[in-house]
Scaffold this motif. Sequence first.
Motif, PDB file in Angstrom:
ATOM      1  N   LEU A 105       5.414   4.447   2.067  1.00  0.00           N
ATOM      2  CA  LEU A 105       5.933   5.705   2.591  1.00  0.00           C
ATOM      3  C   LEU A 105       6.635   5.490   3.922  1.00  0.00           C
ATOM      4  O   LEU A 105       7.749   5.984   4.142  1.00  0.00           O
ATOM      5  N   ARG A 106       5.994   4.732   4.817  1.00  0.00           N
ATOM      6  CA  ARG A 106       6.615   4.443   6.120  1.00  0.00           C
ATOM      7  C   ARG A 106       7.885   3.621   5.945  1.00  0.00           C
ATOM      8  O   ARG A 106       8.877   3.832   6.658  1.00  0.00           O
ATOM      9  N   ALA A 108       3.811   3.237  -5.850  1.00  0.00           N
ATOM     10  CA  ALA A 108       3.878   3.872  -4.534  1.00  0.00           C
ATOM     11  C   ALA A 108       5.308   4.257  -4.178  1.00  0.00           C
ATOM     12  O   ALA A 108       5.544   5.279  -3.528  1.00  0.00           O
ATOM     13  N   HIS A 111       7.431  12.427  -2.757  1.00  0.00           N
ATOM     14  CA  HIS A 111       6.907  13.039  -1.530  1.00  0.00           C
ATOM     15  C   HIS A 111       8.040  13.444  -0.591  1.00  0.00           C
ATOM     16  O   HIS A 111       7.939  14.460   0.107  1.00  0.00           O
ATOM     17  N   SER A 160       6.298   7.974  -3.359  1.00  0.00           N
ATOM     18  CA  SER A 160       6.841   8.254  -2.030  1.00  0.00           C
ATOM     19  C   SER A 160       8.199   8.929  -2.102  1.00  0.00           C
ATOM     20  O   SER A 160       8.526   9.788  -1.263  1.00  0.00           O
ATOM     21  N   THR A 172       0.836  -1.190   0.000  1.00  0.00           N
ATOM     22  CA  THR A 172       0.000   0.000   0.000  1.00  0.00           C
ATOM     23  C   THR A 172       0.880   1.253   0.000  1.00  0.00           C
ATOM     24  O   THR A 172       2.056   1.210   0.370  1.00  0.00           O
ATOM     25  N   HIS A 173       0.277   2.371  -0.405  1.00  0.00           N
ATOM     26  CA  HIS A 173       1.036   3.626  -0.435  1.00  0.00           C
ATOM     27  C   HIS A 173       1.520   4.001   0.960  1.00  0.00           C
ATOM     28  O   HIS A 173       2.667   4.428   1.138  1.00  0.00           O
ATOM     29  N   TRP A 174       0.664   3.832   1.958  1.00  0.00           N
ATOM     30  CA  TRP A 174       1.038   4.215   3.323  1.00  0.00           C
ATOM     31  C   TRP A 174       2.201   3.376   3.828  1.00  0.00           C
ATOM     32  O   TRP A 174       3.158   3.903   4.404  1.00  0.00           O
ATOM     33  N   ARG A 175       2.147   2.053   3.611  1.00  0.00           N
ATOM     34  CA  ARG A 175       3.238   1.191   4.072  1.00  0.00           C
ATOM     35  C   ARG A 175       4.538   1.489   3.329  1.00  0.00           C
ATOM     36  O   ARG A 175       5.623   1.421   3.899  1.00  0.00           O
TER      37      ARG A 175
END
Length: 297
Positions: free
Chosen positions: A188-189, A214, A221, A218, A183-186
């Motif tokens: 990024l983290r 992603a 970002h 990221s 996922t994008h969130w994972r």
Amino acid sequence: MRKRGHHRHAGARLTAGLRTNVLALVVPLRAGAHDVGVREFVAAAISAAGARDHALLLVTAEEGPAALRRAVSDSVADGVVVMDVEAADPRVPVLLGLDRPALLIGVPDSPRGLGCLDLDFAAAGALCFGHLAGLGHEHVALIGPPPAAYRRGSSAATRLAQGFTAEAARRGLRATALAWGDTHWRTLRGLDALFAHHPDVTGLVVHNETALPAVLASLQHRGLRVPEDVSLVAVCPESLTAHSLLELTCVAIPAREIGALAVETVIGQLDDGTVPGTRLLAPRLTPGASTAPPRLP
């Protein structure tokens, strides 16, 4: 191409009059599977089977060895192709007992005489690291499939990681292997943690086609430019790179070629009764705009 040992297979006893002209294809439908690669493989296999007047019976990986046994032992299918092979794959003993030609897409720890076909992922991992090392990168990180793939002993994931780290050791350079969700969130983290612990990483190898967009988003970002700040090599079906705004350096997974070869190989087993041993396709790296020498400090 390697290990081309041949021996007789009991499936040769299927005479033309008894054949159904149906092949069983066991495909992964689990979360985290490489969707584009699977679709391209299946499409090519269907096309190749149709060209030889054969049909494909799809069996999902989640149905397990019992479904595989039913599909083949009940004379529905003349032979079987099994995708997403694992190190200690529980389907290997089932296939050995089915008395039908079978081909594994991947290489388990113990094929036990079954035919295997795949990209040489160990060589692909070494090729990716070697390309970045040749540009001057001294610390490269591998972003692999989600952790579940390694826990299962996914043949492709583990072999690529082994080739990647072995090439780093051979050159005396640093390699960091990572696995997280797609996922994008994972992502990024995960990148936050990577650069916090390893700020000297200047190259990435991404062997996770679902996470690839992603990863690129990221990096942007974080204010990291590709390839000015971070070089990136993708290991994925070539068609996936066509959707990127940046022309990616890529080691293509030849899913279409493997799908067609798999069908031809099993039909060949039915026709002449030989098992093809292990055939690994040599990887090819296509340079793009996503890799460059590292920026000087």
